[in-house]
Design a protein around this motif. Structure first.
Motif, PDB file in Angstrom:
ATOM      1  N   GLU A  51      11.345  -3.936  -2.181  1.00 29.83           N
ATOM      2  CA  GLU A  51      10.827  -3.008  -3.190  1.00 29.83           C
ATOM      3  C   GLU A  51       9.430  -3.436  -3.665  1.00 29.83           C
ATOM      4  O   GLU A  51       8.505  -2.616  -3.752  1.00 29.83           O
ATOM      5  CB  GLU A  51      11.797  -3.003  -4.367  1.00 29.83           C
ATOM      6  CG  GLU A  51      11.702  -1.767  -5.227  1.00 29.83           C
ATOM      7  CD  GLU A  51      12.693  -1.837  -6.392  1.00 29.83           C
ATOM      8  OE1 GLU A  51      12.542  -1.048  -7.332  1.00 29.83           O
ATOM      9  OE2 GLU A  51      13.599  -2.698  -6.364  1.00 29.83           O
ATOM     10  N   ARG A  52       9.278  -4.737  -3.923  1.00 33.75           N
ATOM     11  CA  ARG A  52       7.971  -5.235  -4.389  1.00 33.75           C
ATOM     12  C   ARG A  52       6.918  -5.109  -3.283  1.00 33.75           C
ATOM     13  O   ARG A  52       5.777  -4.713  -3.547  1.00 33.75           O
ATOM     14  CB  ARG A  52       8.081  -6.692  -4.845  1.00 33.75           C
ATOM     15  CG  ARG A  52       8.818  -6.828  -6.168  1.00 33.75           C
ATOM     16  CD  ARG A  52       8.650  -8.239  -6.754  1.00 33.75           C
ATOM     17  NE  ARG A  52       9.141  -8.257  -8.140  1.00 33.75           N
ATOM     18  CZ  ARG A  52      10.235  -8.933  -8.540  1.00 33.75           C
ATOM     19  NH1 ARG A  52      10.919  -9.661  -7.674  1.00 33.75           N
ATOM     20  NH2 ARG A  52      10.627  -8.882  -9.799  1.00 33.75           N
ATOM     21  N   ILE A  53       7.312  -5.470  -2.047  1.00 34.67           N
ATOM     22  CA  ILE A  53       6.348  -5.360  -0.938  1.00 34.67           C
ATOM     23  C   ILE A  53       5.913  -3.901  -0.774  1.00 34.67           C
ATOM     24  O   ILE A  53       4.718  -3.593  -0.668  1.00 34.67           O
ATOM     25  CB  ILE A  53       6.961  -5.895   0.389  1.00 34.67           C
ATOM     26  CG1 ILE A  53       7.205  -7.411   0.301  1.00 34.67           C
ATOM     27  CG2 ILE A  53       6.073  -5.552   1.588  1.00 34.67           C
ATOM     28  CD1 ILE A  53       5.959  -8.289   0.278  1.00 34.67           C
ATOM     29  N   CYS A  54       6.877  -2.986  -0.794  1.00 31.17           N
ATOM     30  CA  CYS A  54       6.543  -1.572  -0.590  1.00 31.17           C
ATOM     31  C   CYS A  54       5.651  -1.059  -1.722  1.00 31.17           C
ATOM     32  O   CYS A  54       4.728  -0.271  -1.481  1.00 31.17           O
ATOM     33  CB  CYS A  54       7.819  -0.726  -0.500  1.00 31.17           C
ATOM     34  SG  CYS A  54       8.684  -0.988   1.055  1.00 31.17           S
ATOM     35  N   ASP A  55       5.922  -1.515  -2.927  1.00 28.05           N
ATOM     36  CA  ASP A  55       5.107  -1.095  -4.063  1.00 28.05           C
ATOM     37  C   ASP A  55       3.654  -1.560  -3.882  1.00 28.05           C
ATOM     38  O   ASP A  55       2.707  -0.783  -4.068  1.00 28.05           O
ATOM     39  CB  ASP A  55       5.722  -1.681  -5.354  1.00 28.05           C
ATOM     40  CG  ASP A  55       4.881  -1.353  -6.572  1.00 28.05           C
ATOM     41  OD1 ASP A  55       4.442  -0.197  -6.686  1.00 28.05           O
ATOM     42  OD2 ASP A  55       4.651  -2.266  -7.397  1.00 28.05           O
ATOM     43  N   ILE A  56       3.495  -2.808  -3.470  1.00 24.83           N
ATOM     44  CA  ILE A  56       2.134  -3.339  -3.268  1.00 24.83           C
ATOM     45  C   ILE A  56       1.443  -2.616  -2.105  1.00 24.83           C
ATOM     46  O   ILE A  56       0.299  -2.168  -2.220  1.00 24.83           O
ATOM     47  CB  ILE A  56       2.180  -4.868  -3.008  1.00 24.83           C
ATOM     48  CG1 ILE A  56       2.714  -5.601  -4.245  1.00 24.83           C
ATOM     49  CG2 ILE A  56       0.793  -5.403  -2.634  1.00 24.83           C
ATOM     50  CD1 ILE A  56       3.125  -7.048  -3.994  1.00 24.83           C
TER      51      ILE A  56
END
Ligand code: 5AD
Length: 343
Positions: free
Chosen positions: A114-119
């Motif tokens: 989720e964090r990777i996709c957000d970035i």
């Protein structure tokens, strides 16, 4: 041109024994390197593509015996960049003329999908004309697919060695060559431009092992190939082993250019670390990419994969002018371009 080099140029491969002969002495170097440069100029001219490397976390759950940021190294101060810090790196990089951002890090569980996709999607939104490369290790097919949908288009994952026995000597038993290979094939299937590669002169590695790497790469047909000399890190179980050879690494860059005329091949930081002219030697042997560091100054020293890793001078993205001069002195030209693989 000597026979073996000519044969490699024509067939883009050799037998195991012929590779052995070509790699085991410096007898062919001048014709091999000259020929590699001709191939590279025919396809890519004198273009050198630059990639802004953002080393965004040095936390890693893995414990690879050669690597300075292995989880068991208690003497490295750990850091993570925030999403805002990563975006600031991209903004600075864009101003400096970078059109590819490489997010590289250890396998850090904090950075969930989720964090990777957000970035990634934030970078994609702000920089639609740039390539986003991820280099964050082994993940599931579905994770890779999610990152791709979020806007990542390239992925770097070195296979490290294609020999199972050697792989197990370099990695703890939680890690498997088969998994690594599966990841690479998953990435290709999803549609990433895929990069792989290996270390030259890793402990226990033989020339036969290196030739196995060449054949594995032939099978994989990656778009990008990164190789660099193994460099000792004093806080690892391999501290007693010597670093690899600059000469053999450069020879292998030239061989790879023959085998993969269209590949994007970086002249790596490890090469520049072991020899003051290493970067230039790589470029003259067929490499056409350099990956200067865009990470915030305060983190540079902490991403210590190996001892004495260079991170200032022309290695820093901020010194683009200096880098340009050195690349020009070597006979090439830094370009501001997304620099996709030509096929
Ligand atoms: N020497 C050279 N290269 C290293 N890497 C990790 N540790 C070392 C070392 N000691 C390379 C690995 C990895 C890449 C990010 O850095 O090949 O894939």
């Amino acid at each position: 041109m000597t026979n073996l080099v000519e044969k490699l140029k024509t067939n883009r491969t050799l037998s195991h024994q012929e590779f052995y002969e070509l790699l085991s002495s410096d007898a062919f170097d001048s014709s091999l390197i000259k020929s590699a440069d001709e191939i590279r100029r025919k396809i890519y001219g004198d273009d050198v593509y630059i990639r802004g490397l953002i080393e965004f976390t040095n936390y890693c759950k893995n414990n690879c015996y050669y690597c300075g940021i292995r989880c068991a190294n208690a003497n490295t101060k750990r850091y993570r960049l925030s999403k805002d810090e990563i975006l600031d790196c991209c903004r600075e990089g864009y101003e400096l003329g970078f059109r590819t951002f490489v997010m590289q890090g250890g396998e850090d569980p904090y950075f969930t999908d989720e964090r990777i996709c957000d970035i990634v999607s934030s970078i994609r939104k702000e920089f639609p004309d740039c390539a986003i490369t991820l280099s964050i290790g082994e993940k599931s097919y579905d994770s890779y697919l999610d990152y791709f949908k979020a806007g990542a288009n390239r992925y770097l994952l070195r296979h490290e060695t294609a020999n199972d026995t050697l792989y197990n000597k370099l990695h703890p038993e939680t890690m498997h060559l088969e998994t690594r290979k599966q990841c690479l094939y998953d990435l290709k299937k999803i549609g990433y431009q895929v990069g792989s590669g290996f270390m030259v002169g890793a402990p226990f590695q033989t020339l036969d092992n290196i030739i196995e790497d060449l054949f594995f790469l032939s099978e994989l047909q990656p778009d990008m190939i990164g190789i660099g000399p193994y460099i000792t890190h004093k806080e690892t179980p391999f501290a007693i082993y010597q670093s690899g050879s600059v000469e053999l690494t450069v020879r292998l860059v030239a061989v790879l250019r023959h085998m993969f005329p269209y590949a994007l091949i970086p002249s790596t930081t490890a090469l520049g670390t072991l020899h003051p002219e290493g970067r230039e030697m790589g470029l003259r042997a067929g490499a056409n990419v350099v990956m200067p560091n865009l990470s915030p100054q305060k983190c540079r020293k902490l991403y210590d994969l190996y001892d004495n890793k260079i991170s200032t001078g022309e290695e820093a993205a901020q010194s683009r002018a200096l880098l340009e001069k050195r690349v020009e002195a070597a006979g090439y030209r830094v370009v501001t371009a997304i620099g996709n693989v030509k096929r």
